[in-house]
Write a protein that holds these residues in place. Structure first.
Motif, short mmCIF file in Angstrom:
data_model
loop_
_atom_site.label_atom_id
_atom_site.label_comp_id
_atom_site.label_asym_id
_atom_site.label_seq_id
_atom_site.Cartn_x
_atom_site.Cartn_y
_atom_site.Cartn_z
N ALA A 206 66.84 44.83 46.49
CA ALA A 206 66.28 45.89 47.32
C ALA A 206 66.66 45.70 48.79
CB ALA A 206 64.76 45.90 47.19
N GLY A 207 67.13 46.76 49.40
CA GLY A 207 67.37 46.76 50.83
C GLY A 207 68.55 45.93 51.29
N VAL A 208 69.38 45.45 50.35
CA VAL A 208 70.54 44.66 50.75
C VAL A 208 71.81 45.49 50.53
CG1 VAL A 208 71.96 42.63 50.23
CG2 VAL A 208 69.48 42.43 50.31
N SER A 209 72.61 45.62 51.58
CA SER A 209 73.91 46.28 51.39
C SER A 209 74.97 45.50 52.16
CB SER A 209 73.86 47.74 51.86
OG SER A 209 73.36 47.82 53.18
N VAL A 210 75.79 44.77 51.39
CA VAL A 210 76.87 43.98 51.98
C VAL A 210 78.04 44.93 52.23
CG1 VAL A 210 78.35 41.97 51.70
CG2 VAL A 210 76.09 42.01 50.59
N PRO A 211 78.53 45.00 53.47
CA PRO A 211 79.65 45.92 53.76
C PRO A 211 80.91 45.53 52.99
CG PRO A 211 78.65 45.10 55.80
CD PRO A 211 78.07 44.30 54.68
N GLU A 212 81.71 46.53 52.67
CA GLU A 212 82.98 46.34 51.95
C GLU A 212 83.86 45.28 52.61
OE1 GLU A 212 84.55 47.07 49.14
OE2 GLU A 212 82.57 47.83 48.54
N ARG A 213 83.84 45.29 53.94
CA ARG A 213 84.69 44.35 54.69
C ARG A 213 84.40 42.90 54.28
NH1 ARG A 213 84.43 41.85 60.00
NH2 ARG A 213 82.30 42.59 60.35
N TYR A 214 83.12 42.55 54.17
CA TYR A 214 82.76 41.18 53.79
C TYR A 214 83.11 40.90 52.33
CZ TYR A 214 80.02 40.80 58.14
OH TYR A 214 79.62 40.76 59.44
N ILE A 215 82.92 41.91 51.49
CA ILE A 215 83.24 41.72 50.07
C ILE A 215 84.74 41.44 49.94
CG2 ILE A 215 83.26 42.82 47.77
CD1 ILE A 215 80.81 44.41 48.59
N LYS A 216 85.53 42.17 50.71
CA LYS A 216 86.98 42.01 50.66
C LYS A 216 87.37 40.60 51.14
CE LYS A 216 91.05 44.72 51.89
NZ LYS A 216 91.65 44.29 53.17
#
Lengths: 291, 210
Positions: free
Chosen positions: A228-238
């Protein structure tokens, strides 16, 4: 200087987290805490985190007190009714514990004893109120106490919650009944956190932004989907996906440090939840300019 | 066996006072323990503001109630408050059918055994004896939230779905949405004290021997 003194003075504070073991072998856990001596202002000790049966928060907090390390006793409403919760708060005080973080707690169904009876006799708001009342020298029924437990009481808030208004209403209630500081859910989106901070500035209550080190791209995706309430930006995932396994801790620390530097501009502290990566916390603090 | 009690008179009067009231009264289980006389005396005190009254059997039957609502739609439209005399299930049914209206239950449900499941419906009553529906837009936090939380959501819901039962919507988000729609979010500011478990009439207290 104690955690409470630093908070009151308005200094930037750093807290970390300790997960008690499943069993009685405490050496490894204590060593992990020892590594952070002098680097953090308090250690949250989780209360059967994720509803998994393990060594209790109260005992581990006491072990930290004995070693001159300052614990923040996490107490949830999942497993104890109002008698036991009040009694454990008294016990915590006589064992030298001075900081308490009050939570509702996960449902047992999410843990390793899903058949257990969920208690939730109180909730985070009513337990905070009870803890405040105990601090004034009375139990929740108004009976006088012989000696009162005066704690620094804290609570949690999720800056990424949706709807945020509902989350803020609960936060206001927590402040109303005695929460003196807040630790947040993991933050990965600084812009969103900044918006949140603008909304809560008026409460004038110290906020410690939450940091969870990413271990892999898979972990980030899992959190985006489930937490809940966590959204890791694409940049970090990459960044995590492109890093070789050996390089991941370094990249993860780089991301964590970037977030901590950002958080430092926005609120009064940072709360690090290492989730097994305790050994990297010193490097993280160093990279963030906090060590 | 159904056991209900009317909420304190001052509490009900403070809610309805000066407002146009439409009353739903359920007689489905009245032969058991329905405080009929007490209700009559109470309604007498604001009868000039009562613009309509619907007495029916089994307010828990949604289809039935929908038909009645259609029949009385003009009075209901004019009413400023809908007052319910029934168990918690009936209140939840009416609240769900009249989402824009302030639906207020005048009763606390203490005991429903033997009656639950008599009619098929989606709602359940926890028989807590201190009905919370008046503060939550007619959505029960005890039967819909797996933790039975009274002071807001636990924070575990993701995309509006409950962490414990991902099939279900988070009860507190439903409550928030309904109260927001009604312009009554201020109801959520109240700090609720813990439940009083003494209010529950338990099996053991009622049993008069094996």
């Amino acid at each position: 200087m104690s955690f409470a003194e630093k908070l009151n003075k308005g200094s930037f504070v750093v807290t970390s987290e300790i997960g008690p073991p499943k069993g009685t072998e405490v050496e490894k856990m204590l060593e992990e805490a020892e590594v952070l001596r002098g680097m953090v202002d308090g250690f949250n000790v989780t209360d059967l985190q994720s509803s998994v049966m393990r060594l209790g928060s109260l005992a581990v907090c006491h072990l930290l007190v004995e070693r001159g390390l300052e614990p923040i006793f996490q107490i949830t409403c999942r497993d104890r009714n109002r008698l036991a919760l009040q009694s454990d708060l008294l016990s915590a005080y006589v064992l030298g514990i001075r900081n308490v973080l009050v939570l509702t707690g996960d449902h047992p169904i999410l843990g390793d004893h899903p058949e257990a009876k969920p208690v939730f006799d109180l909730d985070s708001v009513s337990l905070l109120k009870v803890a405040s009342t105990l601090g004034e020298g009375e139990d929740m029924k108004g009976n006088k106490l012989d000696g009162k437990p005066e704690f620094l009481l804290g609570a949690v808030v999720n800056p990424g919650a949706d709807p945020l208004e509902l989350q803020l209403m609960k936060m206001e209630k927590k402040i109303e009944v005695g929460a003196k500081f807040f630790q947040t859910q993991a933050i990965y989106d600084l812009r969103k956190f900044e918006e949140f901070m603008k909304k809560v500035e008026k409460y004038k209550v110290p906020i410690l932004g939450g940091i969870v080190l990413l271990k892999s791209a898979g972990m980030a995706k899992y959190m985006n989907e489930k937490v809940a309430g966590v959204s890791v930006p694409e940049r970090y995932i990459k960044m995590m996906a492109e890093a070789k396994k050996k390089e991941r801790p370094r990249i993860s620390i780089q991301i964590g440090a970037e977030l901590i530097k950002g958080i430092k501009q926005l609120c009064q502290g940072v709360h690090i939840m290492p989730l097994g990566w305790e050994r990297y916390v010193p490097r993280l603090l160093e990279a963030s300019g906090l060590a | 066996m159904l056991v209900m009690q009317v909420k304190p008179e001052e509490e009900i009067l403070s809610r309805v006072w000066g407002r146009r009231v439409f009353i739903f009264e359920c007689f489905g289980c009245r032969e058991v323990h329905f405080p009929e006389e007490k209700i009559e005396t109470l309604v007498e005190k604001f009868k000039e503001k009562v613009i309509g009254k619907l007495s029916c059997d089994y307010l828990c039957r949604r289809e039935f109630v929908q038909d009645y609502i259609n029949e009385y739609c003009q009075e209901i439209e004019r009413a400023e408050i809908i007052l319910i005399f029934s168990c918690g299930v009936g209140t939840q049914v009416v609240s769900s059918l009249l989402e824009d209206k302030i639906v207020y239950t005048a009763c606390d449900t203490l005991y429903l055994n033997g009656f639950q499941g008599l009619t098929v419906q989606d709602f359940n009553c926890n028989q807590c004896g201190e009905c919370y529906l008046n503060y939550t837009g007619g959505i029960c936090p005890l039967t819909n939230c797996p933790k039975g939380l009274l002071n807001g959501p636990c924070g575990g819901a993701k995309n509006g779905k409950c962490e414990v039962n991902p099939e279900a919507d988070c009860a507190w988000e439903l409550i928030y949405n309904r109260l927001k729609k009604q312009g009554r979010l201020n109801l959520l500011k109240r700090v609720f004290p813990p439940r009083n478990y003494q209010k529950i009439i338990t099996e053991s207290l009622l049993r008069k021997g094996v």
